[in-house]
Write an enzyme that holds these catalytic residues in place. Structure first.
Site, PDB file in Angstrom:
ATOM      1  CB  SER A   1      -0.970  -0.036   1.181  1.00  0.00           C
ATOM      2  OG  SER A   1      -1.963   0.950   1.081  1.00  0.00           O
TER       3      SER A   1
ATOM      4  CD  GLU B   1      -4.743  -4.471  -4.098  1.00  0.00           C
ATOM      5  OE1 GLU B   1      -4.963  -4.047  -2.956  1.00  0.00           O
ATOM      6  OE2 GLU B   1      -3.643  -4.903  -4.478  1.00  0.00           O
TER       7      GLU B   1
ATOM      8  CG  HIS C   1      -5.494  -2.584   0.077  1.00  0.00           C
ATOM      9  ND1 HIS C   1      -4.522  -2.487  -0.892  1.00  0.00           N
ATOM     10  CD2 HIS C   1      -5.174  -1.664   1.036  1.00  0.00           C
ATOM     11  CE1 HIS C   1      -3.656  -1.549  -0.541  1.00  0.00           C
ATOM     12  NE2 HIS C   1      -4.021  -1.039   0.615  1.00  0.00           N
TER      13      HIS C   1
END
Length: 515
Positions: free
Chosen positions: A180, A310, A409
């Protein structure tokens, strides 16, 4: 485990919004059995539940806390010099994303037992790590402000170069990796001349930085999430804190509590630190998108990839609201500037009502924010002759708690740490454990040799943009065409258009951007 080792002086008081300063030396033996404070950021409503559960399984997690005094790192090793007669081990350095500092600590024992010296490092985030301001720029000998968090990471990597051999690690085999915004930080370090030579390999999970526009220090631009300059963001923060312009503005800013600063930033959408970086001419001399397109980034092997679903867990965070047809369309208009581009993207990811806006936005955001981001990195690196391994993680969450989220995610971190948040995931299955062995095998082989391949692992070929095949890691592990890459050109065209509009002398696009 060696926990809570300071790599820089506490960034508090007069040291707030300054580059990291040297640690004050100590004479006696220092205990390293407690985590240092995690850098201060907005409170996560789920952090208490996570903390309670990790305390039971990740000793000594009970010492974990948030604090502005936070520039500490942790080391896990099986290779202390007095205990071995062999060589130094490769080093893996974890760079956390927003709100993640605590959630990957369980990877330390898992990866160290695979023959790695594992290091996790803290760095300043949000307004405390990335606020630019005219008074800070004037105070700086480099005439720059705003990249304090990146400077923290550089200071930690310099500490590793000086000291990691004492823990059995090889300073000439350092791999940095993050997920991320941590993946974005890896990308920024590859773009910064100040970080060159401090690491030899890099892994970016779910995000890079070659598809984004960072705010420029003084030149106005359409950066990700706003329009204007980085210094203007700092001026808005100062205004919202009730501080008037004047010669004592920095003293007044530094007198505010960390909570006051982060609360103001959280409640004013115009104070945006989502892309935690500033094009300041020093730490980041140019837009990373331009640096990567020209092939001027660090020349080293990389692993890069994203997950199949995600967008399922970041919808509200991205939109700052529940998705509706109106909010979806408004986001596209704001993000892509051009109405024609926004309309083209809406046709690719259509919705007809509030009821189907969520699914449409998830499909769009999964491709735009994540899939395209890593595809640009993989393409730029491969076009520049750098060995690149490209993955697509599709293994879905099977627990009821995660129902409907798929390969969301950050899910791949569970398979790199071996810790599954038991109350949510339950007991890992045999297939889960097999995937832990596969993921940790690829990642540690890469740290060891610069190539993820090794015995008992499916072969993972180097990425070739001409055929655009990616390694899918899921219930099956196989090569496949990169999902949805036929939709990525519209995102790249939008990026190039915005780059051209930035009023910086000498800003030219490289060959990849001109496609």
């Amino acid at each position: 485990m060696f926990l809570g080792i300071p790599f820089a002086a506490p960034p508090i008081g007069e040291r707030r919004w300054k580059p990291p300063q040297p640690v004050e030396k100590w004479q006696v033996t220092r205990k390293a059995n407690r985590y240092g404070g995690d850098c201060f950021e907005a409170e996560d409503p789920h952090s208490d539940d996570l903390t309670k559960e990790m305390v039971q399984t990740v000793d000594p997690y009970f010492t974990y806390r948030h604090d502005e005094d936070c520039l500490y790192l942790n080391v896990w090793t099986t290779n202390l010099p007095q205990d071995h007669s062999g060589g130094e081990l490769p080093v893996m350095v974890w760079i956390h994303g927003s709100g993640q500092a605590a959630q990957f600590l369980s990877a330390g024992p898992t990866l160290a037992r695979k023959g790695i010296v594992f290091v996790s490092i803290n760095y300043r985030t949000g307004p405390l790590g990335f606020m630019a301001h005219p008074a800070l720029t004037a105070e700086s000998q480099h005439h720059a402000s705003g990249n304090y968090g990146i400077l923290d990471l550089i200071a930690a990597l310099e500490w590793i170069q000086r000291n990691i051999s004492k823990f059995g690690g090889d300073p000439a085999r350092v791999t940095i990796f993050g997920e991320s915004s941590g993946g974005m930080m890896v990308c920024f370090l590859m773009s910064s001349p100040l970080a060159q030579g401090l690491f030899q390999q890099a892994i970016m999970e779910s995000l890079g930085c070659a598809d984004t526009i960072s705010p420029e220090l003084k030149a106005s631009s359409n950066y990700e999430g706003g329009v204007g300059t980085a210094e203007e963001i700092g001026l808005r923060l100062m205004r919202d804190l009730g501080i008037a312009p004047g010669p004592d503005v920095l003293a007044k800013l530094r007198a505010k509590s960390p909570k006051e600063i982060t609360d103001v930033a959280d409640h004013d959408g115009s104070i945006n630190f989502d892309i935690e970086s500033v094009i300041d001419g020093w730490v980041l001399p140019e837009q990373p998108a331009t640096i990567f397109a020209r092939g001027q980034q660090a020349k080293l092997p990389v692993i890069v990839g994203s997950n199949a679903d995600e967008g399922t867990t970041v919808v509200e965070e991205t939109l700052h609201a529940s998705p509706t047809l109106a909010s979806y369309k408004a986001f596209l208009k704001s993000e892509f500037v051009s109405d024609a581009t926004a309309d083209e993207i809406f046709r690719l990811y259509p919705a007809t009502s509030d009821a189907d806006a969520r699914a449409a936005f998830i499909a769009f955001d999964t491709d735009y924010e994540f899939g395209n981001s890593v595809h640009v990195i993989a393409t730029d690196m491969a076009d520049g002759g750098q060995k690149t391994w490209f993955y697509y993680f599709s293994y879905p969450a099977r627990a009821k708690f995660y129902e409907g989220l798929g390969a969301f995610h950050g899910i791949e971190l569970k398979f790199l740490s071996g810790w599954f948040y038991p109350s949510r995931w339950g007991k890992p299955s045999a297939e889960d454990k097999k995937l832990v062995d596969l993921m940790t095998g690829y990642w540690t082989n890469f740290a060891r040799t610069g190539d993820p391949n090794g015995p008992n692992l499916p072969h993972w070929p180097v990425y070739d943009p001409k055929v655009d095949m990616v390694l899918e890691i899921g219930h099956e592990v196989k090569l496949r065409p990169t999902p949805h890459s036929d939709r990525f050109p519209v995102f790249v065209r939008s990026l190039n258009s915005r780059l051209k509009s930035i009023s910086r002398s000498g800003q030219e696009l490289g060959p990849t951007q001109q496609k």
